[in-house]
Write an enzyme that holds these catalytic residues in place. Structure first.
Site, PDB file in Angstrom:
ATOM      1  CG  HIS A 115       0.084   0.171   2.623  1.00 24.04           C
ATOM      2  ND1 HIS A 115       0.579  -0.757   3.040  1.00 24.04           N
ATOM      3  CD2 HIS A 115       0.281   1.300   2.925  1.00 24.04           C
ATOM      4  CE1 HIS A 115       1.392  -0.383   3.986  1.00 24.04           C
ATOM      5  NE2 HIS A 115       1.122   1.023   4.318  1.00 24.04           N
ATOM      6  CG  HIS A 122       7.443   4.884   1.208  1.00 30.08           C
ATOM      7  ND1 HIS A 122       7.103   5.988   2.059  1.00 30.08           N
ATOM      8  CD2 HIS A 122       7.277   3.861   2.162  1.00 30.08           C
ATOM      9  CE1 HIS A 122       6.889   5.670   3.259  1.00 30.08           C
ATOM     10  NE2 HIS A 122       7.039   4.371   3.353  1.00 30.08           N
TER      11      HIS A 122
HETATM   12  P1  2AM Z   1       4.871   2.442   5.747  1.00 28.71           P
HETATM   13  O1  2AM Z   1       4.154   3.484   4.955  1.00 28.71           O
HETATM   14  O2  2AM Z   1       6.583   3.320   5.514  1.00 28.71           O
HETATM   15  O3  2AM Z   1       5.196   1.309   5.466  1.00 28.71           O
HETATM   16  C1  2AM Z   1       0.816   0.965   9.022  1.00 28.71           C
HETATM   17  O4  2AM Z   1       1.503   0.781  10.086  1.00 28.71           O
HETATM   18  C2  2AM Z   1       1.462   1.980   7.989  1.00 28.71           C
HETATM   19  O5  2AM Z   1       1.610   3.529   8.512  1.00 28.71           O
HETATM   20  C3  2AM Z   1       2.818   1.337   7.403  1.00 28.71           C
HETATM   21  O6  2AM Z   1       2.673   1.228   6.291  1.00 28.71           O
HETATM   22  C4  2AM Z   1       3.867   2.121   8.097  1.00 28.71           C
HETATM   23  O7  2AM Z   1       4.895   2.681   7.522  1.00 28.71           O
HETATM   24  C5  2AM Z   1       2.937   3.654   8.652  1.00 28.71           C
HETATM   25  N1  2AM Z   1       3.382   4.016   9.708  1.00 28.71           N
HETATM   26  C6  2AM Z   1       3.587   3.373  10.873  1.00 28.71           C
HETATM   27  N2  2AM Z   1       3.850   4.182  11.882  1.00 28.71           N
HETATM   28  C7  2AM Z   1       3.775   5.456  11.351  1.00 28.71           C
HETATM   29  C8  2AM Z   1       3.925   6.753  11.922  1.00 28.71           C
HETATM   30  N3  2AM Z   1       4.309   6.793  13.316  1.00 28.71           N
HETATM   31  N4  2AM Z   1       3.979   7.799  11.203  1.00 28.71           N
HETATM   32  C9  2AM Z   1       3.853   7.767   9.924  1.00 28.71           C
HETATM   33  N5  2AM Z   1       3.566   6.666   9.122  1.00 28.71           N
HETATM   34  C10 2AM Z   1       3.607   5.519  10.165  1.00 28.71           C
END
Ligand code: 2AM
Length: 168
Positions: A40, A120
């Site tokens: 995603h 990304h």
């Molecule tokens: P990602 O997008 O880099 O993969 C669910 O946890 C999604 O939210 C994941 O895709 C993750 O990273 C993103 N995510 C997790 N923790 C986060 C945070 N504190 N701030 C922003 N995005 C976050």
């Protein structure tokens, strides 16, 4: 529940990304590879909440500000430390959509970090490799909806479940 707003993909787009993950697996010894159904683009990370109605409302309101579906294009891979991702070519529509979703979530009282939006698709985490060669086909993705996704650990596996969808 732990929530985030995201763009999810068709099976065809996921297949392109799975091929990239397979290529990556051939180059690294260890890593936690994203499973196909979890691929995603995160638009806004909400975190732990019970305020599901408000999150849905924010998503609906933000999407209503937009003229409709739009194209995205996959771009070269890259890394943040030990996380490997597929990039997304610059897209004003995507940036504005993410910004509007974040703004509407804040209006609903959610805390959303003000970090720069760097779209990304995470392909793998905890990868132990200095150099990778990971070409990503520049395929186009037609974005027709935005999703609210629940994140949970089930039997030590990360599972993402779409709980709500708004068509663009
Ligand atoms: P990602 O997008 O880099 O993969 C669910 O946890 C999604 O939210 C994941 O895709 C993750 O990273 C993103 N995510 C997790 N923790 C986060 C945070 N504190 N701030 C922003 N995005 C976050």
């Amino acid at each position: 529940m732990r929530l985030f707003a995201a763009i999810l993909f068709s099976d065809e787009v996921r297949q392109t990304l799975v091929l990239a993950i397979d290529l990556l697996k051939q180059q690294v010894r260890h890593g936690r590879f994203t499973c196909p159904e979890n691929l995603h683009v995160t638009l806004a990370f909400i975190g732990e909440t019970t305020r599901i109605t408000e999150a849905k409302e924010a998503l609906r309101t933000a999407v209503n500000l937009h003229p409709g579906s739009f194209p995205l294009r996959l771009r070269a891979s890259g890394r943040f430390n030990d996380t490997i991702w597929a990039g997304i070519a610059d897209s004003p529509e995507l940036s504005v959509l993410a910004q509007d979703i974040q703004d509407e979530l804040r209006k609903q009282g959610f805390f959303v970090e003000r970090r720069a939006f760097r779209p990304h698709i995470t392909l793998a985490r905890r990868v132990n490799c200095k150099q990778i060669q990971l070409p990503i086909p520049a395929r186009e993705i037609n974005v027709t909806f935005v999703s609210l996704v629940k994140s949970e650990y089930i039997d030590h596996h990360l599972r993402y479940t779409e709980i709500y969808r708004v068509n663009l």
